[in-house]
Write an enzyme that holds these catalytic residues in place. Structure first.
Site, PDB file in Angstrom:
ATOM      1  CG  ASP A  14      -1.741   1.197   1.391  1.00 57.84           C
ATOM      2  OD1 ASP A  14      -2.435   1.549   0.415  1.00 57.84           O
ATOM      3  OD2 ASP A  14      -1.693   1.832   2.458  1.00 57.84           O
ATOM      4  CG  ASP A  16      -1.845   7.570   0.445  1.00 61.69           C
ATOM      5  OD1 ASP A  16      -0.877   8.285   0.160  1.00 61.69           O
ATOM      6  OD2 ASP A  16      -2.807   7.383  -0.321  1.00 61.69           O
ATOM      7  N   GLY A 245       9.228  15.337  34.249  1.00 54.60           N
ATOM      8  CA  GLY A 245       8.390  14.326  33.618  1.00 54.60           C
ATOM      9  C   GLY A 245       7.326  13.828  34.569  1.00 54.60           C
ATOM     10  CD  GLU A 309       9.222   8.741  29.359  1.00 60.14           C
ATOM     11  OE1 GLU A 309       9.803   8.063  30.228  1.00 60.14           O
ATOM     12  OE2 GLU A 309       7.996   8.698  29.172  1.00 60.14           O
ATOM     13  CG  LEU A 312      21.914  12.435  29.073  1.00 61.26           C
ATOM     14  CD1 LEU A 312      20.474  12.447  28.597  1.00 61.26           C
ATOM     15  CD2 LEU A 312      22.300  13.814  29.598  1.00 61.26           C
ATOM     16  CE1 TYR A 321      13.374  17.301  36.013  1.00 59.44           C
ATOM     17  CE2 TYR A 321      13.795  17.934  38.283  1.00 59.44           C
ATOM     18  CZ  TYR A 321      13.368  17.006  37.357  1.00 59.44           C
ATOM     19  OH  TYR A 321      12.919  15.774  37.784  1.00 59.44           O
ATOM     20  NE  ARG A 334      13.386  -2.673  24.182  1.00 64.34           N
ATOM     21  CZ  ARG A 334      12.300  -2.157  24.763  1.00 64.34           C
ATOM     22  NH1 ARG A 334      11.121  -2.243  24.148  1.00 64.34           N
ATOM     23  NH2 ARG A 334      12.388  -1.530  25.928  1.00 64.34           N
ATOM     24  CG  PHE A 339       7.848  -4.943  29.351  1.00 63.11           C
ATOM     25  CD1 PHE A 339       8.788  -5.915  29.053  1.00 63.11           C
ATOM     26  CD2 PHE A 339       7.920  -3.727  28.695  1.00 63.11           C
ATOM     27  CE1 PHE A 339       9.794  -5.679  28.120  1.00 63.11           C
ATOM     28  CE2 PHE A 339       8.919  -3.481  27.766  1.00 63.11           C
ATOM     29  CZ  PHE A 339       9.867  -4.457  27.479  1.00 63.11           C
TER      30      PHE A 339
END
Length: 376
Positions: A14, A16, A245, A309, A312, A321, A334, A339
């Site tokens: 396909d 679109d 967050g 997210e 580091l 912040y 992946r 989970f």
């Protein structure tokens, strides 16, 4: 591991939502046109119109928004607006890779879309090499009944000189999946609307994006571009101040993620599938660090919005912040998955970290540490 014991001899794609990202352009055009009728496009029809013909989509919008015009009038107003935008359509991640790979290995390919043939030709003309890669191109205006009827796929198989049962269909929409299965073909679904995978039970396999397609499952030549559990990508860039967050990274998971505001990045986020990526992070005044990140809705926590997210991979002694963070994303690990337990989620995140840390030492990826975008 093979999903199917049938030997696939041809692939029908396909367009679109499967190979090109038309969703954003459709939304922008509908916002503009509905605004002239003092109506607001809110995306609620997205699932209803995906995979339909232009006429069916126009009819659904005219009816649901109560527009004072006929379907044909609405179609005549919107068609030129779309035509002006086809040059801006971006390929979906993995699309070019798939087309080049199949062509290189001599696998016959057809393009079968409910869009009119002229529209298909216009869209693919902006993507180098695509037109010549397909042995067959069929538009919805070249068959009597469009998807979910199997006619377009059966005609594609006939023109490819391949038995329908030896064809693999790759589709993003429910009408397309229905058409493929009714044609007695193997079908891989790549849903273009988030959080809708559960609706695609008729497909033989449901994947998150074309990056996750494993051709060897269908007896086709496998991709050979994965490197130590990672898929190299053309680098992409994102940056901004670190924001607070959900507070669960450190508290719940023991993993201090540095959340980025998604303001101004809605188009970029829609371009990239949810999943786990990695690369380099530049933090103002502190240096450049290895980084692994998730993009998506985090099924375990069921986010309402798509988030970024990054983690580091460095032991910082204090929060940062408000500081400027810049990311160069260089590879993919992946898809995003759910989970069964918090423990299994945490274990997988740490496995992602190990994969990213090892990969970023490879020259293929380590050179991006010096990217000028990271030096703030």
């Amino acid at each position: 591991m093979s999903v199917s014991n049938k030997l696939i001899r041809g692939v029908i794609l396909d367009l679109d939502g499967t190979l090109v990202n038309t969703d954003g352009i459709v939304g922008n055009v509908l916002k503009l046109l509905l605004g002239k009728y003092e109506k607001e496009w809110d995306g609620r029809e997205a699932q209803k119109i995906i995979g339909t013909t232009p006429f069916e989509a126009a009819a659904a919008i005219v009816q649901d928004y109560g527009l004072p015009c006929s379907t044909l009038e609405f179609l005549s107003q919107i068609s030129p607006l779309f035509s002006d935008q086809w040059c801006n359509i971006k390929e979906l991640p993995g699309a070019n890779r798939l087309i080049k790979h199949l062509k290189c290995h001599g696998v016959p390919m057809a393009l079968a879309s409910n869009s009119p043939r002229e529209s298909i030709e216009a869209k693919i003309s902006y993507h180098d090499g695509w037109k010549n890669s397909f042995s067959v191109i069929i538009g919805g205006d070249e068959v009597r009944t469009a998807k979910p009827s199997p006619e377009i796929f059966l005609e594609a198989a006939r023109r490819l000189s391949v038995e329908p049962s030896s064809c693999l269909v790759i589709e993003d929409s429910l009408p397309g999946v229905t058409a493929g299965k009714t044609a007695e073909m193997e079908v891989v679904a790549v849903p273009s609307v988030p959080k809708q995978s559960h609706l695609y039970t008729a497909a033989d396999e449901v994947i998150n994006s074309l990056l996750d397609l494993q051709l060897e499952k269908w007896g086709l030549p496998p991709f050979e571009d994965w490197v130590e559990g990672t898929l190299p990508l053309d680098p992409w860039y994102i940056g901004g101040p670190v924001v607070k967050g959900f507070g669960r990274g450190s508290k719940v998971l023991g993993i201090p993620t540095a959340n980025l505001s998604t303001k101004g990045y809605s188009d970029l986020l829609s371009e990239h599938p949810s999943g786990v990526y990695f690369g380099w992070a530049g933090l103002s005044g502190r240096g450049v660090f290895k980084m692994v990140m998730s993009i998506g809705w985090n099924p375990y926590f069921n986010n309402k919005e798509k988030t970024i997210e990054p983690w580091l991979l460095h032991d910082f002694k204090e929060d940062f912040y408000g500081e400027e963070l810049r990311l160069v994303i260089v590879g993919y690990i992946r898809p995003e998955v759910n989970f069964p337990s918090l423990e299994s989620l945490i274990a997988k995140i740490h496995e992602d970290r190990r994969v990213a840390e090892r990969a970023l030492d490879l020259p293929l990826y380590s050179s991006f540490k010096n990217d000028s975008y990271l030096s703030i």
